[in-house]
Structures are given as C-alpha cells and as structure tokens.
Write a protein that holds these residues in place. Structure first.
Motif, mmCIF file in Angstrom:
data_model
loop_
_atom_site.group_PDB
_atom_site.id
_atom_site.type_symbol
_atom_site.label_atom_id
_atom_site.label_comp_id
_atom_site.label_asym_id
_atom_site.label_seq_id
_atom_site.Cartn_x
_atom_site.Cartn_y
_atom_site.Cartn_z
ATOM 1 N N LEU A 200 0.872 -1.182 0.000
ATOM 2 C CA LEU A 200 0.000 0.000 0.000
ATOM 3 C C LEU A 200 0.900 1.221 0.000
ATOM 4 N N CYS A 201 0.750 2.085 -0.978
ATOM 5 C CA CYS A 201 1.633 3.241 -1.061
ATOM 6 C C CYS A 201 0.844 4.469 -1.472
ATOM 7 N N GLY A 202 1.531 5.602 -1.536
ATOM 8 C CA GLY A 202 0.902 6.844 -1.948
ATOM 9 C C GLY A 202 1.305 7.995 -1.051
ATOM 10 N N PRO A 203 1.041 9.229 -1.485
ATOM 11 C CA PRO A 203 1.364 10.405 -0.671
ATOM 12 C C PRO A 203 0.318 10.588 0.443
ATOM 13 N N GLY A 204 0.681 11.308 1.482
ATOM 14 C CA GLY A 204 -0.288 11.602 2.545
ATOM 15 C C GLY A 204 -0.605 10.397 3.409
ATOM 16 N N PHE A 205 -1.768 10.458 4.074
ATOM 17 C CA PHE A 205 -2.129 9.441 5.061
ATOM 18 C C PHE A 205 -3.254 8.514 4.602
ATOM 19 N N THR A 206 -3.674 8.626 3.353
ATOM 20 C CA THR A 206 -4.788 7.796 2.886
ATOM 21 C C THR A 206 -4.445 6.310 2.965
ATOM 22 N N LYS A 207 -3.211 5.951 2.648
ATOM 23 C CA LYS A 207 -2.820 4.535 2.682
ATOM 24 C C LYS A 207 -2.915 3.974 4.096
ATOM 25 N N GLU A 208 -2.507 4.792 5.116
ATOM 26 C CA GLU A 208 -2.620 4.333 6.508
ATOM 27 C C GLU A 208 -4.085 4.180 6.919
ATOM 28 N N ASN A 209 -4.919 5.116 6.477
ATOM 29 C CA ASN A 209 -6.349 5.030 6.786
ATOM 30 C C ASN A 209 -6.974 3.799 6.139
ATOM 31 N N PHE A 210 -6.541 3.513 4.922
ATOM 32 C CA PHE A 210 -7.071 2.335 4.225
ATOM 33 C C PHE A 210 -6.607 1.050 4.912
ATOM 34 N N TYR A 211 -5.356 1.026 5.360
ATOM 35 C CA TYR A 211 -4.834 -0.155 6.063
ATOM 36 C C TYR A 211 -5.623 -0.396 7.351
ATOM 37 N N LYS A 212 -5.944 0.674 8.080
ATOM 38 C CA LYS A 212 -6.759 0.551 9.290
ATOM 39 C C LYS A 212 -8.142 -0.006 8.936
ATOM 40 N N PHE A 213 -8.715 0.471 7.828
ATOM 41 C CA PHE A 213 -10.010 -0.023 7.354
ATOM 42 C C PHE A 213 -9.929 -1.524 7.036
ATOM 43 N N LEU A 214 -8.835 -1.950 6.395
ATOM 44 C CA LEU A 214 -8.665 -3.362 6.074
ATOM 45 C C LEU A 214 -8.592 -4.223 7.336
ATOM 46 N N LYS A 215 -7.860 -3.773 8.331
ATOM 47 C CA LYS A 215 -7.723 -4.545 9.569
ATOM 48 C C LYS A 215 -9.070 -4.743 10.246
ATOM 49 N N GLU A 216 -9.942 -3.744 10.130
ATOM 50 C CA GLU A 216 -11.247 -3.827 10.776
ATOM 51 C C GLU A 216 -12.262 -4.618 9.954
ATOM 52 N N ASN A 217 -12.142 -4.554 8.616
ATOM 53 C CA ASN A 217 -13.166 -5.140 7.748
ATOM 54 C C ASN A 217 -12.697 -6.312 6.890
ATOM 55 N N TYR A 218 -11.407 -6.329 6.547
ATOM 56 C CA TYR A 218 -10.864 -7.405 5.709
ATOM 57 C C TYR A 218 -9.522 -7.859 6.290
ATOM 58 N N PRO A 219 -9.540 -8.448 7.484
ATOM 59 C CA PRO A 219 -8.270 -8.798 8.146
ATOM 60 C C PRO A 219 -7.408 -9.769 7.351
ATOM 61 N N GLU A 220 -8.040 -10.637 6.531
ATOM 62 C CA GLU A 220 -7.265 -11.599 5.737
ATOM 63 C C GLU A 220 -6.442 -10.890 4.662
ATOM 64 N N ILE A 221 -6.921 -9.739 4.183
ATOM 65 C CA ILE A 221 -6.141 -8.931 3.222
ATOM 66 C C ILE A 221 -5.080 -8.132 3.961
ATOM 67 N N ALA A 222 -5.439 -7.568 5.100
ATOM 68 C CA ALA A 222 -4.498 -6.745 5.883
ATOM 69 C C ALA A 222 -3.234 -7.516 6.244
ATOM 70 N N LYS A 223 -3.371 -8.825 6.476
ATOM 71 C CA LYS A 223 -2.209 -9.647 6.847
ATOM 72 C C LYS A 223 -1.157 -9.711 5.737
ATOM 73 N N LEU A 224 -1.562 -9.435 4.520
ATOM 74 C CA LEU A 224 -0.662 -9.529 3.368
ATOM 75 C C LEU A 224 0.008 -8.200 3.027
ATOM 76 N N CYS A 225 -0.331 -7.132 3.786
ATOM 77 C CA CYS A 225 0.043 -5.770 3.390
ATOM 78 C C CYS A 225 1.319 -5.235 4.024
ATOM 79 N N TYR A 226 2.034 -4.429 3.236
ATOM 80 C CA TYR A 226 3.182 -3.646 3.678
ATOM 81 C C TYR A 226 2.913 -2.204 3.244
ATOM 82 N N ILE A 227 3.408 -1.237 4.016
ATOM 83 C CA ILE A 227 3.139 0.169 3.709
ATOM 84 C C ILE A 227 4.419 0.879 3.278
ATOM 85 N N GLU A 228 4.331 1.634 2.190
ATOM 86 C CA GLU A 228 5.464 2.424 1.686
ATOM 87 C C GLU A 228 4.972 3.822 1.329
ATOM 88 N N ALA A 229 5.724 4.834 1.719
ATOM 89 C CA ALA A 229 5.381 6.218 1.357
ATOM 90 C C ALA A 229 5.945 6.532 -0.026
#
Length: 342
Positions: A200-229
């Motif tokens: 998950l990448c991109g400028p700003g904080f949208t990627k972090e917000n999306f990752y938080k959304f995944l953990k709450e709603n799609y935890p099986e996808i969140a487990k596969l994610c790494y974050i890069e600015a």
C-alpha cells in the motif's frame, strides 16, 4: 511453469503452463524455426454434407514449425503460428498454417537445439513461477491505481476513483468508506487468482487510513500488506516503489526490480560518460573481447530479432562467466534499454 519431461538428445522439453507469467516467458524462449507440439483445434468439414456446412472444431495433436509468436496478457493467451509438420493427415493437410492458442493449464513440447543459456533460463523460470506476485495499490484521496508486478513487467489491472469531498464530513466519510470497499473488493479478486503480497503506497495518510479499514473489515487482506510512502500517486507512484527497491524488502528476488536496477545503472554511467559501461553492438563486442563484462543485458526483442548475433554475444559472455540478463520490454526499464539498441 512445470518441466514435465526432458530429452536433450532429441531436443525435446515438455512443459505445463501454470500462470500468466509463464506465457510471456515462453514467448521469450521461442524463436523462428523452433518446433512446438501440442493440442490445437481445427475445423473439420464433412464433405458428404451440404456445402453450407462449416464443419466441427475438434482437438487435434500437431507439431508446427514456428514462424510468429504473439503474447496477449489481456486474453491470457500465447498465439504460436507456424506450418504444420506433423498431424493426422486424414484430418489436416501437412504444410498448412495453424495457430496454437496456449492458455494457463496447457501442456506443450518445445523441440529445438537448446543453447546453454536457454536451459538456464528455463530453470530460472521454473523457480520464479513458484514465488508470490506483488500487488501495488497506490492510494490517495479519491483515486487508487492497482498494479500487479509480474516477472515480465507491470500489469495495471484497475483504476478506482471516488467523488468524495470534504465539504460535508458525513458524506465524505460515507464516500470514502464506499471507495475503500471497492478497492478491497478488487484486491480480493486478484488474491483469488494468484498468490500475492501487497504494498500500500501513496502520498499523505490515505494509505494508513485504508490499512486501518482493512484490519477492521478485511483482516485476511491486511495480513498480506506492507506500507510504503511515495511522493506521488497514480502510475508514477507505482514506478517509484519499484525503482526504490521496496519489492526486494518483501521478496528475496524480484525479476522486475533486478532488471530495473541494472538498467538504471547503465543509464547513470552513460550520463557520467563512465568507461564502465558499453552499449551498442560494436562496443559490447569490444568489451567482451577484453574480458571486461560483469553483466550482459539484452532485451527480449533483441533475442528474438537478432538470433545469430545474440547467440554469439551470450555464448562469449558465458565463456567469460559474465551474468546474462534477458530484460523484458514489457516494463519501463526494458523500453529504455531497447531505445539504445537492445
């Protein structure tokens, strides 16, 4: 790709295609004059029926001499066109043309005089096909570019947009939630097709917000994610992640990242007029004659179009124990290398 049978005495190797990347690799291995055996579908007419009868398409085993190879990632097919040399003569006239449509799951046999580098390339392909693919989702407010980094290049699979505006907080939050669900749905579709890891990448904080959304709603996808600015969004953000080498942090070996890194070094040295780089046929031949080549980079187009010259260069490099890299022109770095001769 799975190697099923090998008979180098007869020059025959039987393979099973296991994913989309395998189809592209086959294109890079096949050259004019090679032979391919497999199941094709041919329309057979019943001459005793009326003339309007168009016949029935039936599966027929055949061997063709390759004249043209075309890869289409959009329809997940490799089209191999050539002259039929072996088949049931009561069904198909030998010497006629046919196109084999090779898809995922198909088995084919390649018959050719295998070069040492081609056999090494085949083993490398079999190894790479077992590694997970990388999905990059470059997210910013209102837009997400989703790409799959394959062994041969970058496949942009979706661009998702949202009309969310911050003028009304309640409407904005509802639109962003809808936007996030749509991104998650598309990522979920790709996970069903392939073994994936996700950046998950991109400028700003949208990627972090999306990752938080995944953990709450799609935890099986969140487990596969790494974050890069990244400094930018869209396709430019995807390319930034690749050039930075972020993929290597996740995978021990990424073909696209390796090729991109080496090509970037070539152009950096050209820009500095460094003596540690040679490009163009004559300069590369001269460097090889001096035994001064660490890496030999050639594009897949050069391999197919300059068969004799290419084989000569690669064989010289192998004798010097130089590392030979076949660079895909399906991604940006490969296009740059092709622009200076391949």
């Amino acid at each position: 790709m799975k190697i099923l049978e090998t008979n180098l005495k007869e020059g025959r190797i039987k393979l099973r295609v296991e994913n989309l990347d395998d189809l592209w690799y086959l294109k890079s291995l096949l050259r004019r004059g090679d032979r391919v055996a497999g199941i094709g579908h041919r329309r057979i007419r019943d001459e005793e029926r009326i003339r309007a009868d168009k016949g029935e398409r039936i599966p027929v085993f055949m061997e063709i001499k390759v004249e043209e190879v075309e890869f289409s990632g959009y329809i997940n097919r490799l089209r191999i066109t050539g002259i039929i040399e072996k088949a049931r003569e009561d069904l198909i006239p030998l010497g006629s043309y046919h196109t084999l449509n090779i898809a995922i799951g198909n088995e084919i046999t390649i018959i050719k005089e295998w070069k040492k580098w081609e056999l090494e390339r085949l083993k490398e392909i079999e190894k790479l096909s077992k590694a997970p693919l990388i999905l990059i989702a470059c997210i910013e407010e209102g837009e997400c570019e989703i790409a799959i980094v394959r062994s041969y290049g970058v496949d942009f699979v979706a661009r998702i947009t949202s009309s969310a505006t911050k003028k009304r907080a309640r409407e904005f939050n509802a639109e962003m939630k809808k936007f996030y669900h749509e991104i998650a749905r598309k990522i979920g579709e790709e996970i069903k097709k392939s073994d994936l890891k996700i950046i998950l990448c991109g400028p700003g904080f949208t990627k972090e917000n999306f990752y938080k959304f995944l953990k709450e709603n799609y935890p099986e996808i969140a487990k596969l994610c790494y974050i890069e600015a990244t400094g930018c969004g869209g396709r430019a953000g995807v390319q930034e992640v690749i050039k930075r080498g972020a993929i290597e942090k996740i995978l021990e070996e990424s073909r696209v990242t390796l090729e991109t890194s080496l090509v970037e070094k070539v152009f950096e040295r050209i820009a500095r007029a460094s003596p540690l780089v040679a490009y163009g046929m004559e300069e590369v031949k001269k460097a090889l004659s001096y035994g001064a080549v660490e890496h030999l980079l050639v594009t897949d187009i050069f391999v197919r179009q300059k068969k004799g010259e290419c084989d000569e260069l690669i064989e010289k490099a192998e004798r010097l124990r130089s590392k030979v890299i076949i660079v895909s022109t399906e991604h940006e770095a490969g296009e740059k290398l092709q622009s200076i001769g391949g």
